[in-house]
Design a protein around this motif. Structure first.
Motif, PDB file in Angstrom:
ATOM      1  N   THR B 313       0.815  -1.219   0.000  1.00 16.82           N
ATOM      2  CA  THR B 313       0.000   0.000   0.000  1.00 16.82           C
ATOM      3  C   THR B 313       0.843   1.261   0.000  1.00 16.82           C
ATOM      4  OG1 THR B 313      -0.089   0.140   2.420  1.00 16.82           O
ATOM      5  CG2 THR B 313      -1.791  -1.188   1.340  1.00 16.82           C
ATOM      6  N   GLY B 314       2.145   1.130   0.259  1.00 13.58           N
ATOM      7  CA  GLY B 314       2.990   2.317   0.321  1.00 13.58           C
ATOM      8  C   GLY B 314       2.787   3.130   1.588  1.00 13.58           C
ATOM      9  N   VAL B 315       2.004   2.619   2.512  1.00 13.43           N
ATOM     10  CA  VAL B 315       1.786   3.326   3.778  1.00 13.43           C
ATOM     11  C   VAL B 315       3.038   3.182   4.649  1.00 13.43           C
ATOM     12  CG1 VAL B 315       0.467   3.212   5.948  1.00 13.43           C
ATOM     13  CG2 VAL B 315      -0.722   3.103   3.753  1.00 13.43           C
ATOM     14  N   GLY B 316       3.313   4.205   5.481  1.00 15.69           N
ATOM     15  CA  GLY B 316       4.429   4.124   6.420  1.00 15.69           C
ATOM     16  C   GLY B 316       5.615   4.940   5.977  1.00 15.69           C
ATOM     17  N   SER B 317       6.689   4.807   6.727  1.00 14.06           N
ATOM     18  CA  SER B 317       7.892   5.587   6.417  1.00 14.06           C
ATOM     19  C   SER B 317       9.113   4.698   6.636  1.00 14.06           C
ATOM     20  CB  SER B 317       7.955   6.820   7.328  1.00 14.06           C
ATOM     21  OG  SER B 317       7.926   6.417   8.686  1.00 14.06           O
ATOM     22  N   GLU B 318      10.273   5.267   6.428  1.00 17.53           N
ATOM     23  CA  GLU B 318      11.504   4.532   6.713  1.00 17.53           C
ATOM     24  C   GLU B 318      12.286   5.299   7.759  1.00 17.53           C
ATOM     25  OE1 GLU B 318      13.592   3.588   2.990  1.00 17.53           O
ATOM     26  OE2 GLU B 318      12.600   1.649   3.269  1.00 17.53           O
ATOM     27  N   ILE B 319      12.870   4.588   8.716  1.00 19.58           N
ATOM     28  CA  ILE B 319      13.708   5.270   9.695  1.00 19.58           C
ATOM     29  C   ILE B 319      15.083   4.612   9.724  1.00 19.58           C
ATOM     30  CG2 ILE B 319      11.750   5.995  11.130  1.00 19.58           C
ATOM     31  CD1 ILE B 319      12.627   3.870  13.157  1.00 19.58           C
ATOM     32  N   GLU B 320      16.079   5.416  10.118  1.00 19.74           N
ATOM     33  CA  GLU B 320      17.457   4.933  10.172  1.00 19.74           C
ATOM     34  C   GLU B 320      17.678   4.318  11.559  1.00 19.74           C
ATOM     35  OE1 GLU B 320      20.296   8.036   9.746  1.00 19.74           O
ATOM     36  OE2 GLU B 320      21.934   6.655   9.265  1.00 19.74           O
ATOM     37  N   LEU B 321      17.099   3.133  11.766  1.00 16.33           N
ATOM     38  CA  LEU B 321      17.121   2.524  13.099  1.00 16.33           C
ATOM     39  C   LEU B 321      18.513   2.052  13.485  1.00 16.33           C
ATOM     40  CD1 LEU B 321      15.366   1.645  15.505  1.00 16.33           C
ATOM     41  CD2 LEU B 321      14.967  -0.516  14.343  1.00 16.33           C
ATOM     42  N   ILE B 322      19.311   1.666  12.500  1.00 15.66           N
ATOM     43  CA  ILE B 322      20.665   1.189  12.818  1.00 15.66           C
ATOM     44  C   ILE B 322      21.698   1.902  11.956  1.00 15.66           C
ATOM     45  CG2 ILE B 322      20.054  -1.092  13.703  1.00 15.66           C
ATOM     46  CD1 ILE B 322      20.729  -2.112  10.838  1.00 15.66           C
ATOM     47  N   ALA B 323      22.895   1.960  12.494  1.00 19.90           N
ATOM     48  CA  ALA B 323      24.004   2.636  11.822  1.00 19.90           C
ATOM     49  C   ALA B 323      24.337   1.943  10.508  1.00 19.90           C
ATOM     50  CB  ALA B 323      25.231   2.615  12.735  1.00 19.90           C
ATOM     51  N   ALA B 324      24.730   2.735   9.514  1.00 19.56           N
ATOM     52  CA  ALA B 324      25.089   2.157   8.223  1.00 19.56           C
ATOM     53  C   ALA B 324      26.351   2.835   7.689  1.00 19.56           C
ATOM     54  CB  ALA B 324      23.928   2.323   7.246  1.00 19.56           C
ATOM     55  N   PRO B 325      27.501   2.544   8.313  1.00 19.96           N
ATOM     56  CA  PRO B 325      28.740   3.139   7.805  1.00 19.96           C
ATOM     57  C   PRO B 325      29.054   2.605   6.400  1.00 19.96           C
ATOM     58  CG  PRO B 325      29.237   1.438   9.425  1.00 19.96           C
ATOM     59  CD  PRO B 325      27.753   1.629   9.439  1.00 19.96           C
ATOM     60  N   VAL B 326      29.692   3.435   5.566  1.00 22.11           N
ATOM     61  CA  VAL B 326      30.023   3.022   4.198  1.00 22.11           C
ATOM     62  C   VAL B 326      30.883   1.754   4.237  1.00 22.11           C
ATOM     63  CG1 VAL B 326      31.187   3.706   2.067  1.00 22.11           C
ATOM     64  CG2 VAL B 326      29.891   5.408   3.411  1.00 22.11           C
ATOM     65  N   ASN B 327      31.901   1.766   5.101  1.00 19.46           N
ATOM     66  CA  ASN B 327      32.728   0.591   5.313  1.00 19.46           C
ATOM     67  C   ASN B 327      32.301  -0.046   6.633  1.00 19.46           C
ATOM     68  OD1 ASN B 327      34.667  -1.260   6.046  1.00 19.46           O
ATOM     69  ND2 ASN B 327      36.407   0.151   5.841  1.00 19.46           N
ATOM     70  N   PRO B 328      31.762  -1.279   6.597  1.00 15.90           N
ATOM     71  CA  PRO B 328      31.237  -1.865   7.839  1.00 15.90           C
ATOM     72  C   PRO B 328      32.285  -2.042   8.930  1.00 15.90           C
ATOM     73  CG  PRO B 328      31.278  -3.490   6.061  1.00 15.90           C
ATOM     74  CD  PRO B 328      31.582  -2.163   5.430  1.00 15.90           C
ATOM     75  N   LYS B 329      33.568  -2.044   8.543  1.00 14.59           N
ATOM     76  CA  LYS B 329      34.619  -2.157   9.558  1.00 14.59           C
ATOM     77  C   LYS B 329      35.014  -0.795  10.120  1.00 14.59           C
ATOM     78  CE  LYS B 329      36.777  -6.356   7.724  1.00 14.59           C
ATOM     79  NZ  LYS B 329      37.953  -6.881   7.018  1.00 14.59           N
ATOM     80  N   ASP B 330      34.398   0.272   9.574  1.00 15.30           N
ATOM     81  CA  ASP B 330      34.800   1.624   9.976  1.00 15.30           C
ATOM     82  C   ASP B 330      33.614   2.356  10.605  1.00 15.30           C
ATOM     83  OD1 ASP B 330      36.110   3.942  10.400  1.00 15.30           O
ATOM     84  OD2 ASP B 330      36.468   4.424   8.284  1.00 15.30           O
ATOM     85  N   LEU B 331      33.142   1.797  11.719  1.00 13.75           N
ATOM     86  CA  LEU B 331      32.000   2.390  12.425  1.00 13.75           C
ATOM     87  C   LEU B 331      32.332   3.799  12.898  1.00 13.75           C
ATOM     88  CD1 LEU B 331      29.159   1.902  13.601  1.00 13.75           C
ATOM     89  CD2 LEU B 331      30.256   0.931  15.635  1.00 13.75           C
ATOM     90  N   PHE B 332      33.585   4.004  13.309  1.00 10.24           N
ATOM     91  CA  PHE B 332      33.967   5.292  13.883  1.00 10.24           C
ATOM     92  C   PHE B 332      33.820   6.437  12.894  1.00 10.24           C
ATOM     93  CE2 PHE B 332      36.731   8.614  15.508  1.00 10.24           C
ATOM     94  CZ  PHE B 332      36.415   8.611  16.861  1.00 10.24           C
ATOM     95  N   SER B 333      33.859   6.107  11.591  1.00  8.33           N
ATOM     96  CA  SER B 333      33.729   7.165  10.578  1.00  8.33           C
ATOM     97  C   SER B 333      32.430   7.945  10.748  1.00  8.33           C
ATOM     98  CB  SER B 333      33.785   6.555   9.167  1.00  8.33           C
ATOM     99  OG  SER B 333      32.673   5.693   8.971  1.00  8.33           O
ATOM    100  N   LEU B 334      31.419   7.335  11.356  1.00 13.41           N
ATOM    101  CA  LEU B 334      30.145   8.031  11.570  1.00 13.41           C
ATOM    102  C   LEU B 334      30.308   9.233  12.498  1.00 13.41           C
ATOM    103  CD1 LEU B 334      27.667   5.049  12.010  1.00 13.41           C
ATOM    104  CD2 LEU B 334      28.011   6.486  10.001  1.00 13.41           C
ATOM    105  N   LEU B 335      31.329   9.185  13.338  1.00 11.36           N
ATOM    106  CA  LEU B 335      31.554  10.300  14.261  1.00 11.36           C
ATOM    107  C   LEU B 335      32.311  11.434  13.595  1.00 11.36           C
ATOM    108  CD1 LEU B 335      32.394   8.550  17.659  1.00 11.36           C
ATOM    109  CD2 LEU B 335      30.458  10.037  17.166  1.00 11.36           C
ATOM    110  N   ARG B 336      32.781  11.222  12.346  1.00  4.81           N
ATOM    111  CA  ARG B 336      33.551  12.253  11.662  1.00  4.81           C
ATOM    112  C   ARG B 336      32.935  12.603  10.326  1.00  4.81           C
ATOM    113  NH1 ARG B 336      39.322  11.100  10.604  1.00  4.81           N
ATOM    114  NH2 ARG B 336      39.577  13.222  11.399  1.00  4.81           N
TER     115      ARG B 336
END
Lengths: 352, 352
Positions: B313-336
């Motif tokens: 139905t296309g009802v609802g929205s999307e939320i960024e519930l979990i972190a998605a760093p470009v490089n999965p081994k580089d979580l810290f990049s989200l802080l920069r």
């Protein structure tokens, strides 16, 4: 409405406060909750195992606030270019049962793990410790480096990883931090002359990253990577000649490096040290080990802080996580939004 | 990004499909999951009790999808003009551990409870049943009425509640449904001549809403309100002369009306009837009882349906519930985030 922080929002809240203020504040929240140890419901986590990994629900709470974290562990995810661990969590009001806060916890878990390590080290490492070996430069490594810099003043890191690319990623993330980095050729090389040795490797098996002969008397070992059954980093001989500190003994004996030791091997729980009930290191020459596995109270602490930061900094959004009918006994009215005006007209006509 | 449905979105998705299509579809999803009974991990729920109520985490899952529900129960909330029960839940992909869907479940729980009652009744009530007594006109009552109308063709309701205002609310919510309503003076009056008797009262104690002499031979009793330890609705004598059907015996023996019976009293699990392994009612004169307490598989089913409806139905929205760093081994990049362009320039300069 429930306050919501995405990972991006968590990062923004941390950055708005600044690392200098953030890390001590998180350590304060952790210390406060660890000191209130007996007030917490320490239920075991729920775990659902599958061939690819595990999904866990970790509850924690005191008499006012309930917290839980959803977290997975899927070692094969890196091959799909996904993270091995992602998490989200929520806080709820114990008095009403209403959820009040929802947040990404992938980043938050990394932050609380590093802050807990730094909190433990601030009580266990020799006060003059400034040089740390950092063995394993994966996703958690920079968090450890920044937390130890902010809390203990660690300004020299001896770094090692088996993956050459990990060095570059790590150096990029530490640029401008004021921490001097020395690349090392091996774990042994990294540990040489270090006041603190942090092991945070990702290999999911009984590995031996650190042996007794690699650690100098007086050093503090911060063992972070050995954190589930079958996954260890520290050699048995190192454990046997050290003073061992843990978060919660019943859990660490299953998940931590001490899974290698008999179940009655003496260990000290960190909260007892923080509350002054037990001593930390007994002499400048002792080797102390913090056998970190991650405990639900730490999630509780970081969620509390993030909720407060959301309020203070205005970062984040609100989502309608739960239904809010005007009359709590009339949930069905939500299915008839278009009928509401008609109902009011009808009620008026009937003189209600 | 994770798909998200608020309560408003859930209502919109249901309304977009229309009640005529929605209820049979939900019953289909429930039937499918009940029939796959052995594929489900039937872990006990986690419950945190406090003076004001209880907070629960209810996990459920098969080999492909993991579900959990957060739900509370706080009887005193009505005095604060809050709902006694609110809930939200999530679905995750078992293969990767990533959450894929988040939804309000206050409304969804009401929907699945009613659909499960209707599913059970469609196998247990006499086929010609068209008149239902509905005793208790609280938050769940209209859902029961609509589900029984859609699934069994119940078009006459004999209604009763101790609160006069509840009648008005109920009649408002049933307006235009095509169901004829008869106000009754008592539970006994309501049950008179009813093919099906649904009890869905909210009193949190060992109440006796329905006794054996109030129920005609051949009737089906849908006992919904007796759903936790200490909370019952059906008299012991009625239970003893009836054929009893439950969702999951180990749970119902603790939470359901059968908590009044010895632990070895024979009961039949609904999934066995749906799969043809056990028979439903044994004669047109038998009294059948569905002792409903609510089971995690039902949450799984309704979450599955809502996820599919969100897509359709296309009802609802999307939320960024979990972190998605470009490089999965580089979580810290989200802080920069602000440093990303600088890093690229630096990398170019160094010829990487």
């Amino acid at each position: 409405m429930v306050a919501f922080l995405s990972a991006r929002d968590v990062a923004q809240a941390v950055n708005r406060l600044g690392a200098k203020a953030f890390w001590p504040r998180l350590v304060d929240y952790l210390r406060e909750d660890f000191k209130a140890w007996s007030a917490f419901d320490k239920s075991p986590r729920f775990a659902s195992h599958s061939p690819g990994g595990v999904i866990e629900l970790m509850p924690a709470g005191d008499s006012r606030t309930f917290a839980f974290k959803y977290v997975n562990g899927h070692p094969g995810n890196t091959q799909l270019c996904l993270q091995t661990v992602v998490a989200f969590g929520a806080l709820a009001d114990v008095a009403t049962g209403y959820p009040i806060f929802l947040s990404d916890m992938t980043l938050a878990t990394a932050l609380r793990t590093a802050a807990t390590s730094a909190l433990a080290a601030s009580h266990l490492a020799r006060p003059e410790s400034r040089t740390m070996a950092l063995i394993g430069l994966g996703a958690q490594s920079e968090f450890q480096a920044h937390a130890f810099h902010a809390i203990l003043g660690v300004d020299r890191l001896r770094i090692f990883d088996i993956d050459p690319e990990a060095f570059e990623k790590f150096e990029r993330n530490m640029a401008g931090s004021g921490v001097a980095l020395t690349r090392c050729d091996s774990a042994r090389d990294a540990a040489r002359g270090a006041d603190i040795v942090t092991t945070v490797t990702a290999d999911k098996r009984r590995a031996t990253i650190l042996t007794a002969d690699m650690v100098a008397p007086g050093a503090h070992v911060n063992g972070v990577g050995g954190d589930c059954p079958g996954k260890t980093e520290l050699a048995r001989d190192l454990l046997l000649r050290s003073e061992i500190f843990v978060e919660y003994a019943p859990q660490t004996r299953i998940e931590g490096d001490i899974q290698q030791l008999p179940p009655d091997h003496p260990v000290t729980e960190l909260h007892d040290v923080l509350a002054g009930r037990r001593s930390g290191r007994t002499s400048p020459d002792a080797i102390t080990i913090f056998d970190s596995v991650g405990f639900a109270i730490e999630d509780f602490s970081v969620l509390r802080l993030l909720r407060d930061l959301a309020r203070e900094t205005g970062v984040g959004s609100e989502i309608e996580l739960i239904a809010a009918p005007v009359n709590p006994k009339d949930l069905f009215s939500l299915l008839r939004p278009e009928s509401a005006p008609a109902v009011r007209r009808e009620a008026a006509r009937q003189g209600h």
